[in-house]
Motif scaffolding. Structure first.
Motif, mmCIF file in Angstrom:
data_model
loop_
_atom_site.group_PDB
_atom_site.id
_atom_site.type_symbol
_atom_site.label_atom_id
_atom_site.label_comp_id
_atom_site.label_asym_id
_atom_site.label_seq_id
_atom_site.Cartn_x
_atom_site.Cartn_y
_atom_site.Cartn_z
ATOM 1 N N MET A 1 -21.781 57.050 23.291
ATOM 2 C CA MET A 1 -20.365 56.775 23.081
ATOM 3 C C MET A 1 -19.752 56.154 24.330
ATOM 4 O O MET A 1 -19.913 56.679 25.429
ATOM 5 C CB MET A 1 -19.634 58.080 22.745
ATOM 6 C CG MET A 1 -18.126 57.927 22.566
ATOM 7 S SD MET A 1 -17.698 56.902 21.142
ATOM 8 C CE MET A 1 -16.013 56.467 21.548
ATOM 9 N N LYS A 2 -19.074 55.022 24.177
ATOM 10 C CA LYS A 2 -18.416 54.385 25.301
ATOM 11 C C LYS A 2 -17.291 55.272 25.830
ATOM 12 O O LYS A 2 -16.647 56.001 25.066
ATOM 13 C CB LYS A 2 -17.823 53.041 24.873
ATOM 14 C CG LYS A 2 -18.837 51.973 24.532
ATOM 15 C CD LYS A 2 -18.125 50.689 24.130
ATOM 16 C CE LYS A 2 -19.120 49.590 23.771
ATOM 17 N NZ LYS A 2 -18.421 48.365 23.318
ATOM 18 N N PRO A 3 -17.015 55.210 27.119
ATOM 19 C CA PRO A 3 -15.891 55.980 27.652
ATOM 20 C C PRO A 3 -14.566 55.452 27.103
ATOM 21 O O PRO A 3 -14.410 54.250 26.881
ATOM 22 C CB PRO A 3 -15.996 55.767 29.167
ATOM 23 C CG PRO A 3 -16.772 54.493 29.324
ATOM 24 C CD PRO A 3 -17.736 54.472 28.169
ATOM 25 N N ILE A 4 -13.636 56.357 26.870
ATOM 26 C CA ILE A 4 -12.322 55.991 26.352
ATOM 27 C C ILE A 4 -11.339 56.109 27.511
ATOM 28 O O ILE A 4 -11.014 57.212 27.956
ATOM 29 C CB ILE A 4 -11.914 56.904 25.184
ATOM 30 C CG1 ILE A 4 -12.958 56.808 24.068
ATOM 31 C CG2 ILE A 4 -10.540 56.515 24.654
ATOM 32 C CD1 ILE A 4 -12.816 57.867 23.009
ATOM 33 N N GLY A 230 -7.578 54.418 8.571
ATOM 34 C CA GLY A 230 -9.023 54.554 8.432
ATOM 35 C C GLY A 230 -9.740 55.025 9.673
ATOM 36 O O GLY A 230 -10.968 55.143 9.658
ATOM 37 N N VAL A 231 -9.015 55.285 10.773
ATOM 38 C CA VAL A 231 -9.672 55.734 12.000
ATOM 39 C C VAL A 231 -9.873 57.246 11.941
ATOM 40 O O VAL A 231 -8.925 57.997 11.720
ATOM 41 C CB VAL A 231 -8.849 55.359 13.245
ATOM 42 C CG1 VAL A 231 -9.597 55.766 14.504
ATOM 43 C CG2 VAL A 231 -8.538 53.868 13.253
ATOM 44 N N TRP A 232 -11.119 57.688 12.159
ATOM 45 C CA TRP A 232 -11.416 59.120 12.121
ATOM 46 C C TRP A 232 -12.197 59.512 13.375
ATOM 47 O O TRP A 232 -11.652 60.095 14.301
ATOM 48 C CB TRP A 232 -12.188 59.470 10.848
ATOM 49 C CG TRP A 232 -12.190 60.949 10.544
ATOM 50 C CD1 TRP A 232 -13.121 61.872 10.926
ATOM 51 C CD2 TRP A 232 -11.202 61.664 9.797
ATOM 52 N NE1 TRP A 232 -12.774 63.123 10.469
ATOM 53 C CE2 TRP A 232 -11.609 63.028 9.771
ATOM 54 C CE3 TRP A 232 -10.031 61.303 9.146
ATOM 55 C CZ2 TRP A 232 -10.870 64.012 9.111
ATOM 56 C CZ3 TRP A 232 -9.296 62.274 8.498
ATOM 57 C CH2 TRP A 232 -9.713 63.611 8.483
ATOM 58 N N TRP A 233 -13.487 59.131 13.454
ATOM 59 C CA TRP A 233 -14.288 59.336 14.659
ATOM 60 C C TRP A 233 -14.332 58.024 15.432
ATOM 61 O O TRP A 233 -14.680 56.982 14.879
ATOM 62 C CB TRP A 233 -15.726 59.736 14.316
ATOM 63 C CG TRP A 233 -15.873 61.043 13.610
ATOM 64 C CD1 TRP A 233 -15.029 62.118 13.675
ATOM 65 C CD2 TRP A 233 -16.940 61.435 12.744
ATOM 66 N NE1 TRP A 233 -15.486 63.148 12.902
ATOM 67 C CE2 TRP A 233 -16.679 62.761 12.315
ATOM 68 C CE3 TRP A 233 -18.094 60.798 12.304
ATOM 69 C CZ2 TRP A 233 -17.527 63.455 11.459
ATOM 70 C CZ3 TRP A 233 -18.945 61.481 11.455
ATOM 71 C CH2 TRP A 233 -18.665 62.801 11.036
ATOM 72 N N ARG A 467 -10.792 66.589 20.938
ATOM 73 C CA ARG A 467 -11.912 66.279 20.060
ATOM 74 C C ARG A 467 -12.043 64.770 19.836
ATOM 75 O O ARG A 467 -13.157 64.222 19.895
ATOM 76 C CB ARG A 467 -11.719 66.980 18.713
ATOM 77 C CG ARG A 467 -12.799 66.703 17.693
ATOM 78 C CD ARG A 467 -14.104 67.396 18.056
ATOM 79 N NE ARG A 467 -15.077 67.308 16.972
ATOM 80 C CZ ARG A 467 -16.166 68.058 16.883
ATOM 81 N NH1 ARG A 467 -16.410 68.965 17.810
ATOM 82 N NH2 ARG A 467 -16.994 67.911 15.887
ATOM 83 N N ILE A 468 -10.915 64.113 19.594
ATOM 84 C CA ILE A 468 -10.936 62.672 19.376
ATOM 85 C C ILE A 468 -11.533 61.950 20.586
ATOM 86 O O ILE A 468 -12.310 60.987 20.444
ATOM 87 C CB ILE A 468 -9.517 62.144 19.078
ATOM 88 C CG1 ILE A 468 -9.054 62.612 17.676
ATOM 89 C CG2 ILE A 468 -9.467 60.618 19.140
ATOM 90 C CD1 ILE A 468 -7.595 62.323 17.381
ATOM 91 N N MET A 469 -11.213 62.423 21.764
ATOM 92 C CA MET A 469 -11.698 61.769 22.991
ATOM 93 C C MET A 469 -13.226 61.876 23.157
ATOM 94 O O MET A 469 -13.821 61.097 23.881
ATOM 95 C CB MET A 469 -10.999 62.365 24.204
ATOM 96 C CG MET A 469 -9.545 61.941 24.338
ATOM 97 S SD MET A 469 -9.367 60.182 24.707
ATOM 98 C CE MET A 469 -9.970 60.127 26.400
ATOM 99 N N THR A 470 -13.844 62.830 22.485
ATOM 100 C CA THR A 470 -15.310 62.916 22.545
ATOM 101 C C THR A 470 -15.951 61.819 21.705
ATOM 102 O O THR A 470 -17.155 61.554 21.846
ATOM 103 C CB THR A 470 -15.816 64.271 22.024
ATOM 104 O OG1 THR A 470 -15.604 64.363 20.604
ATOM 105 C CG2 THR A 470 -15.134 65.435 22.723
ATOM 106 N N GLY A 471 -15.176 61.224 20.803
ATOM 107 C CA GLY A 471 -15.707 60.191 19.924
ATOM 108 C C GLY A 471 -16.240 60.715 18.633
ATOM 109 O O GLY A 471 -16.508 59.955 17.695
ATOM 110 N N ARG A 472 -16.412 62.049 18.522
ATOM 111 C CA ARG A 472 -17.053 62.634 17.347
ATOM 112 C C ARG A 472 -16.047 63.436 16.523
ATOM 113 O O ARG A 472 -15.080 63.972 17.069
ATOM 114 C CB ARG A 472 -18.202 63.534 17.769
ATOM 115 C CG ARG A 472 -19.311 62.788 18.495
ATOM 116 C CD ARG A 472 -20.488 63.682 18.754
ATOM 117 N NE ARG A 472 -20.128 64.798 19.652
ATOM 118 C CZ ARG A 472 -20.120 64.724 20.976
ATOM 119 N NH1 ARG A 472 -20.422 63.575 21.577
ATOM 120 N NH2 ARG A 472 -19.789 65.753 21.708
#
Length: 472
Positions: A1-4, A230-233, A467-472
Motif C-alpha cells: 500500500m502506498k503511503p497516504i 464508491g471509495v471504500w478501501w 482504519r482508512i489510512m491503513t488502506g484496508r
C-alpha cells in the motif's frame, strides 16, 4: 500500500480524506468536528440542519404559515439557525484541526439566503463551501464575499468547463478543490445526464482524467480533485495515489461515516446498514428534484415503484385507441382509455387501489384511498424546500411561485421523509426507517462483508479514519 500523505487544500495541509455532506440532519457538527479533529475535512450539512432550544433539545421543524410562501420563510429561518448551530458545534470539537466545510444543495429552496445567513451568523467557523445538485454559478461570488474556499461538485469535465468559463475564473485563488461525484456510485442525488445510462456505470478513471485535463487547460494543475462515490478501501485506489496523470487526489467518504458512534442516524438505520446485500442500494428517479438518487431498497421505494407501475395514459374524450369509458373520482367523471388499460385499471381497483390521480403527463396512477389522502395532504403542506418541486408544483420564482405544471403524485415530499428518517426514535423506529427515504452509496452493502465491522462493531470517527489510512 502506498503511503497516504497530507495534501495542501484550502490553504492548509490536511489528510486527503473528506467527509461527504449528507443533508437534513445527517452530517452534523458532531460528526464533522470529529472528522476535522482527526486531521481531515469534516462537512456540516446546512440543508435544514437541526437547531436546539436552551435545554439542548432539538427544535422540531413545525410550520405554521397558511401559505407556501409563509412556510418557505419559516423553512429558511430554520435552516439558517440550524446551520449556525452545527457550525459552532463542529468548530468547538475540531479544536482548530483539519478543516470544517459546509455543504449546501444549489437547488434547495432559498439556498443563497441560507448560505449567506449561516456564514454571517457563524463568522470564521467555516473554511469551505461545498455545493452541488445543480449548476452553482454564484458559489464563487459567495465564497469571495466571505473570504473562504469553495468546492463545486460536478459529474463531468463538461460541467466544470461551464462553471469556470461563466464564473469561477474570476475567483480562481479561492477554488479549494473540485469534487468529482460519480453519478453511478455516490449516495443521494446524482448528476446523470440524459445521455448516460443509469444501468451502465462507467469507469471513473477516464472521467476524472478528462476533468484533470480540462482543469490543466485553465492552469489548475495543482488544484486537488476530490473523488466522491464508491471509495471504500484505499488500497483499491492505489493507482490513483501520486499518479502524475491525475495530479493531486483527495478521497471523499459519504456512506461510511453513517456507521460511526458519532453518526446521528437512528440505531435502526445503523442496524439496517449491517444487513445490506449487493444490489440493495440502487438509483431511482422518483425524487421531486428530477435528479436520479441512490437509496436503500425498502417499503418506501417499493410503494413508489408500485405507484408508477399502476399507471395508464388517458384521454378526456374518445380518441384513437382510447375508446373505453372509465369512471374516476367521487363524482364518477368519465375519461377514456384503451380496452387493455381499462381491464388493468379494474383489476387495480379490485385490489383496493380505487383512487385515480392525474399526473402532468396525462396519465392516471391508481392508489388506495389512504394513500391518496396522504399524497394530497403532503402536497398541501409544501414549504418550498426545493427551488422547484415536481411533487407540489412549487417554484420559488415570483410572481406565480409555481413551476406551471400539475403536481405529480408519482413523487413524494422529500423534506417530510428525510426528516422522519433522521429523527426516528423509540420502539417503532425500524418500521419508520423502512417507510422513509434512506440515502446511501451503492457500496453500502460492504458494511456486511468488511471485517472491520465484524460482530456489529461500530467505530468512532477517529477509529474509522485510522482504519482508512491503513488502506484496508
Amino acid at each position: 500500500m502506498k503511503p497516504i500523505n497530507a495534501i495542501r487544500m484550502g490553504g492548509t495541509d490536511i489528510l486527503p480524506l473528506v467527509e461527504g455532506g449528507k443533508g437534513v440532519s445527517i452530517s452534523t457538527g458532531v460528526s464533522a468536528g470529529h472528522w476535522a479533529a482527526a486531521g481531515g475535512a469534516g462537512t456540516v450539512s446546512i440543508v435544514n440542519a437541526d437547531s436546539y432550544d436552551a435545554d439542548g433539545n432539538i427544535v422540531p421543524q413545525v410550520y405554521h404559515g397558511k401559505t407556501r410562501r409563509e412556510r418557505h420563510e419559516e423553512l429558511v429561518d430554520y435552516a439558517i439557525r440550524g446551520g449556525i448551530a452545527q457550525a459552532r458545534i463542529a468548530h468547538e470539537i475540531a479544536g482548530g484541526k483539519g478543516r470544517i466545510h459546509a455543504n449546501i444543495l444549489w437547488e434547495m429552496g432559498g439556498a443563497e439566503r441560507v448560505i449567506n445567513g449561516v456564514l454571517e451568523g457563524a463568522p470564521g467557523l467555516i473554511q469551505g463551501l461545498t455545493c452541488g445538485a445543480g449548476m452553482p454559478y454564484r458559489l464563487s461570488d459567495i465564497a469571495a464575499k466571505f473570504g473562504i474556499h469553495y468546492y463545486p461538485i460536478v459529474s463531468s469535465a463538461r460541467a466544470f468547463n461551464a462553471l469556470w468559463r461563466r464564473s469561477y475564473h474570476k475567483t480562481a485563488e479561492l477554488l479549494g478543490a473540485v469534487v468529482y461525484e460519480d453519478p453511478w456510485r455516490a449516495g443521494g442525488h446524482n448528476g446523470l445526464s440524459n445521455t448516460e445510462n443509469p444501468l451502465a456505470p462507467e469507469d471513473p478513471f477516464p472521467r476524472v482524467l478528462a476533468l484533470r485535463k480540462q482543469m490543466r487547460a485553465f492552469g489548475l494543475d495543482e488544484t486537488p480533485i476530490i473523488m466522491a462515490g464508491g471509495v471504500w478501501w484505499l488500497e483499491e485506489w492505489q493507482d490513483w495515489i501520486d499518479n502524475p496523470e491525475l495530479g493531486p487526489i483527495v478521497f471523499q467518504f459519504g456512506t461510511r461515516p453513517l456507521l460511526t458512534q458519532e453518526s446521528p442516524i437512528p440505531q435502526a438505520w445503523k442496524d439496517r446498514l449491517l444487513t445490506l446485500k449487493k444490489g440493495d442500494v440502487f438509483l431511482n428517479r422518483f425524487s421531486p428534484t428530477g435528479f436520479y438518487s441512490s437509496a436503500v431498497n425498502n417499503s418506501f421505494l417499493r410503494e413508489l415503484r408500485g405507484r408508477s407501475e399502476r399507471q395508464i395514459p388517458f384521454s378526456p374524450e374518445a380518441l384513437g385507441e382510447h375508446t373505453m369509458a372509465l369512471a374516476i373520482g367521487a363524482r364518477g367523471r368519465q375519461v377514456f382509455v384503451t380496452p387493455a388499460d381499462g381491464q388493468r385499471a379494474h383489476l387495480w381497483m379490485e385490489e383496493g387501489h380505487t383512487e385515480a390521480m392525474r399526473t402532468p403527463d396525462n396519465t392516471l396512477v391508481f392508489v388506495s384511498p389512504p394513500r391518496a389522502r396522504e399524497i394530497l395532504t403532503d402536497q398541501g403542506a409544501c414549504m418550498g424546500c426545493l427551488s422547484e418541486c415536481r411533487f407540489s408544483n412549487w417554484s420559488q420564482k415570483p410572481p406565480a411561485y409555481s413551476n406551471g405544471h400539475k403536481a405529480d403524485p408519482r413523487s413524494y415530499c422529500i423534506q417530510k421523509t428525510l426528516q422522519d428518517a433522521a429523527h426516528a426514535h423509540g420502539p417503532d423506529q425500524a418500521e419508520v426507517i423502512d417507510h422513509n427515504l434512506m440515502f446511501g452509496g451503492t457500496n453500502a452493502w460492504r458494511f456486511a462483508t468488511d471485517p472491520f465491522y465484524a460482530n456489529g462493531f461500530v467505530p468512532t470517527v477517529a477509529q474509522l479514519l485510522e482504519r482508512i489510512m491503513t488502506g484496508r
